[in-house]
Design a protein around this motif. Structure first.
Motif, PDB file in Angstrom:
ATOM      1  N   ALA A 298       0.841  -1.199   0.000  1.00 44.72           N
ATOM      2  CA  ALA A 298       0.000   0.000   0.000  1.00 44.72           C
ATOM      3  C   ALA A 298       0.872   1.244   0.000  1.00 44.72           C
ATOM      4  CB  ALA A 298      -0.923   0.008   1.209  1.00 44.72           C
ATOM      5  N   ALA A 299       0.460   2.254  -0.753  1.00 49.12           N
ATOM      6  CA  ALA A 299       1.223   3.496  -0.819  1.00 49.12           C
ATOM      7  C   ALA A 299       1.056   4.320   0.446  1.00 49.12           C
ATOM      8  CB  ALA A 299       0.784   4.313  -2.043  1.00 49.12           C
ATOM      9  N   GLN A 300      -0.103   4.239   1.094  1.00 52.26           N
ATOM     10  CA  GLN A 300      -0.361   5.026   2.289  1.00 52.26           C
ATOM     11  C   GLN A 300       0.409   4.463   3.472  1.00 52.26           C
ATOM     12  OE1 GLN A 300      -4.488   5.734   3.068  1.00 52.26           O
ATOM     13  NE2 GLN A 300      -4.143   6.590   5.090  1.00 52.26           N
ATOM     14  N   ALA A 301       1.106   5.322   4.196  1.00 51.37           N
ATOM     15  CA  ALA A 301       1.916   4.886   5.333  1.00 51.37           C
ATOM     16  C   ALA A 301       1.054   4.209   6.386  1.00 51.37           C
ATOM     17  CB  ALA A 301       2.648   6.085   5.950  1.00 51.37           C
ATOM     18  N   ASP A 302       1.584   3.131   6.977  1.00 49.89           N
ATOM     19  CA  ASP A 302       0.940   2.371   8.051  1.00 49.89           C
ATOM     20  C   ASP A 302      -0.343   1.685   7.603  1.00 49.89           C
ATOM     21  OD1 ASP A 302       2.915   3.136   9.887  1.00 49.89           O
ATOM     22  OD2 ASP A 302       1.829   4.991  10.366  1.00 49.89           O
ATOM     23  N   ALA A 303      -0.540   1.545   6.281  1.00 49.69           N
ATOM     24  CA  ALA A 303      -1.709   0.833   5.777  1.00 49.69           C
ATOM     25  C   ALA A 303      -1.283  -0.522   5.241  1.00 49.69           C
ATOM     26  CB  ALA A 303      -2.406   1.643   4.673  1.00 49.69           C
ATOM     27  N   PHE A 304      -2.185  -1.499   5.303  1.00 50.20           N
ATOM     28  CA  PHE A 304      -1.891  -2.829   4.807  1.00 50.20           C
ATOM     29  C   PHE A 304      -2.599  -3.087   3.484  1.00 50.20           C
ATOM     30  CE2 PHE A 304      -1.407  -2.866   9.384  1.00 50.20           C
ATOM     31  CZ  PHE A 304      -0.169  -3.441   9.527  1.00 50.20           C
ATOM     32  N   ILE A 305      -3.679  -2.399   3.244  1.00 49.62           N
ATOM     33  CA  ILE A 305      -4.325  -2.450   1.945  1.00 49.62           C
ATOM     34  C   ILE A 305      -4.775  -1.047   1.577  1.00 49.62           C
ATOM     35  CG2 ILE A 305      -5.091  -4.827   2.244  1.00 49.62           C
ATOM     36  CD1 ILE A 305      -7.901  -3.756   2.749  1.00 49.62           C
ATOM     37  N   GLY A 306      -5.067  -0.859   0.310  1.00 56.82           N
ATOM     38  CA  GLY A 306      -5.537   0.446  -0.154  1.00 56.82           C
ATOM     39  C   GLY A 306      -6.610   0.253  -1.196  1.00 56.82           C
TER      40      GLY A 306
ATOM     41  N   ARG B 143      14.211  -1.435  -6.089  1.00 51.96           N
ATOM     42  CA  ARG B 143      15.476  -0.892  -6.584  1.00 51.96           C
ATOM     43  C   ARG B 143      15.237   0.149  -7.674  1.00 51.96           C
ATOM     44  NH1 ARG B 143      17.296  -6.323  -5.831  1.00 51.96           N
ATOM     45  NH2 ARG B 143      16.647  -6.875  -7.958  1.00 51.96           N
ATOM     46  N   HIS B 144      14.253  -0.101  -8.507  1.00 48.76           N
ATOM     47  CA  HIS B 144      13.953   0.827  -9.603  1.00 48.76           C
ATOM     48  C   HIS B 144      13.496   2.186  -9.082  1.00 48.76           C
ATOM     49  CE1 HIS B 144      12.699   1.911 -13.701  1.00 48.76           C
ATOM     50  NE2 HIS B 144      11.582   2.386 -13.167  1.00 48.76           N
ATOM     51  N   THR B 145      12.671   2.171  -8.037  1.00 51.46           N
ATOM     52  CA  THR B 145      12.106   3.418  -7.510  1.00 51.46           C
ATOM     53  C   THR B 145      12.937   4.021  -6.389  1.00 51.46           C
ATOM     54  OG1 THR B 145      10.740   2.205  -5.919  1.00 51.46           O
ATOM     55  CG2 THR B 145       9.782   2.661  -8.090  1.00 51.46           C
ATOM     56  N   GLY B 146      13.937   3.303  -5.921  1.00 51.29           N
ATOM     57  CA  GLY B 146      14.702   3.807  -4.791  1.00 51.29           C
ATOM     58  C   GLY B 146      14.017   3.547  -3.460  1.00 51.29           C
ATOM     59  N   GLY B 147      13.010   2.669  -3.454  1.00 55.28           N
ATOM     60  CA  GLY B 147      12.359   2.283  -2.208  1.00 55.28           C
ATOM     61  C   GLY B 147      11.072   2.999  -1.895  1.00 55.28           C
ATOM     62  N   GLY B 148      10.672   3.990  -2.680  1.00 56.66           N
ATOM     63  CA  GLY B 148       9.455   4.740  -2.385  1.00 56.66           C
ATOM     64  C   GLY B 148       8.298   4.323  -3.254  1.00 56.66           C
ATOM     65  N   ALA B 149       7.143   4.016  -2.639  1.00 53.92           N
ATOM     66  CA  ALA B 149       5.940   3.650  -3.376  1.00 53.92           C
ATOM     67  C   ALA B 149       5.007   4.854  -3.453  1.00 53.92           C
ATOM     68  CB  ALA B 149       5.229   2.477  -2.705  1.00 53.92           C
ATOM     69  N   THR B 150       4.585   5.203  -4.666  1.00 52.97           N
ATOM     70  CA  THR B 150       3.677   6.329  -4.851  1.00 52.97           C
ATOM     71  C   THR B 150       2.253   5.878  -5.135  1.00 52.97           C
ATOM     72  OG1 THR B 150       4.245   6.417  -7.208  1.00 52.97           O
ATOM     73  CG2 THR B 150       5.540   7.791  -5.704  1.00 52.97           C
ATOM     74  N   ASP B 151       2.058   4.586  -5.340  1.00 51.45           N
ATOM     75  CA  ASP B 151       0.716   4.069  -5.611  1.00 51.45           C
ATOM     76  C   ASP B 151       0.624   2.658  -5.039  1.00 51.45           C
ATOM     77  OD1 ASP B 151      -1.841   3.858  -6.498  1.00 51.45           O
ATOM     78  OD2 ASP B 151      -1.357   3.711  -8.635  1.00 51.45           O
ATOM     79  N   ASP B 152      -0.609   2.240  -4.742  1.00 46.76           N
ATOM     80  CA  ASP B 152      -0.802   0.870  -4.288  1.00 46.76           C
ATOM     81  C   ASP B 152      -0.371  -0.098  -5.380  1.00 46.76           C
ATOM     82  OD1 ASP B 152      -1.966   1.903  -1.982  1.00 46.76           O
ATOM     83  OD2 ASP B 152      -3.958   1.933  -2.896  1.00 46.76           O
TER      84      ASP B 152
END
Length: 372
Positions: free
Chosen positions: A137-145, A334-343
């Motif tokens: 999930a992109a939202q912090a502390d969320a398990f699903i979105g 690795r491609h994104t540098g570790g950051g998720a912007t979308d679920d």
């Protein structure tokens, strides 16, 4: 390493305060060091450790003033009372932090249980197929979105769904629950994927009209519905505006399962369009079906380049669905540098092969420029 250094800081401050007091004239005091030590310990240590830190700070002040012969002066009493007061406040802060942490942990546990109930992890084997799922999930502390997946053994074979609800956060989770609930019921009774898609369409329309949170006017869900009949070696897919699934063969070949005619997402049935079209592909032993949401294909690197799963996976061999998703999720990070912007939801379903050769346990070299 940083956390370990911070936990040593209260003791270091008390030692610095003593050294400062000894090496400077009597008019100078290490009181700031002694008062800071229990305050730093309060949010980091247990109640007992915070009490010990405060006691050491008070003891250090007493010893220094006795050695300096200033214990009878007003300044010494004032400093002692100050350190005692701060140590008491540190105990109060520690207690409040611990209570808040316990409440937060309880709330997170309840939220995790509720969200896992909405989107449970599928079994590793369903209907003779190997299954693996991955959700981020992109939202912090969320398990699903707003993404969803489901795999279910039915009288018509193993049926599956991967979808992406418009939006993020708790509002999207509500729509996910509606789609998954309708799928689990309709997958058991509807004889065709076309009828199954229409049941999902009606469920979204009904709930959208009843609840404003589902965005009755603008809400939609892209989705791929699949069906793998028992023992047929075939795969049927119905794509409603979703990214094309991939079919990975045992020799490293890869096929993009693009629909012949594009279709509107679920929830936009009132706009009209062509009737649902189910397409069938061969699904022989040793092949793996990969379904995913656009969180995978829209993942960008530092230069703004999108992730291309077909290019990254073509020519690769994996021992099973779980190994595939593990390697894929690591490569995306690795491609994104570790950051998720979308679920991002990934679902891999493999038909096990007979006497699979040992080479399936190897991973050939990735083409130059790829670092999967």
């Amino acid at each position: 390493m940083t956390r370990r250094v911070i936990r040593l800081l209260p003791g270091v401050l008390i030692a610095l305060g003593m050294v400062f007091d000894v090496l400077t004239p009597p008019s100078f005091t290490g009181s700031p060091f002694f008062t800071a030590a229990p305050l730093i310990a309060a949010p980091l240590f247990t109640l007992w450790a915070t009490s010990l830190t405060g006691g050491l700070a008070v003891f250090a002040v007493l010893v220094l003033h006795i050695l300096n012969g200033t214990s009878w002066k007003v300044e010494a009493l004032t400093e002692l009372v100050t350190v005692l007061t701060v140590a008491g406040l540190a105990l109060l802060i520690n207690r409040m932090v611990r209570r808040s942490g316990e409440r937060l942990a309880s709330a997170r546990g309840i939220a995790e249980a509720a969200q896992r109930a909405v989107l449970p992890k599928p079994a590793e084997r369903i209907g003779g197929l190997h299954v693996s799922a991955w959700y981020e999930a992109a939202q912090a502390d969320a398990f699903i979105g707003g993404d969803l997946y489901a795999v279910q053994e039915t009288p018509y074979g193993v049926r599956l769904a991967v979808g992406d609800v418009r939006g993020k956060g708790l509002g999207a989770v509500e729509a996910v629950a509606v789609v998954l609930g309708a799928f689990r019921e309709a997958a058991e009774t509807e004889p065709t994927l076309e009828a199954l898609a229409q049941r999902l369409e009606r469920a979204l329309a009904r709930e959208g009209a009843r609840r404003d949170g589902l965005d009755a006017v603008e809400g939609f869900t892209t989705c791929v519905l699949g069906e793998i009949p028992p023992g047929a070696g075939a795969l049927r897919l119905l794509n409603r505006g979703h990214p094309e699934p991939l079919l990975l063969h045992g020799d490293g070949e890869l096929a993009v399962l693009a629909p012949t005619e594009p279709a509107l997402p679920l929830g936009l049935g009132e706009l009209g369009g062509r009737p649902d079209l189910v397409q069938e592909w061969a699904f022989p032993a040793g092949t793996t079906l990969l379904l995913y949401t656009d969180g995978l294909t829209e993942a960008r690197d530092g230069a703004g380049d999108f992730y291309d799963p077909a290019a990254r996976l073509r020519g690769r061999i994996f021992p099973g669905p779980q190994a595939l998703l593990s390697a894929l999720s690591s490569d995306v990070r690795r491609h994104t540098g570790g950051g998720a912007t979308d679920d991002m939801a990934l679902l891999a379903v493999g038909r096990p092969g007979e006497r699979e050769p040992e080479r399936r346990r190897t991973v050939p070299v990735v083409p130059r420029g790829d670092t999967m």
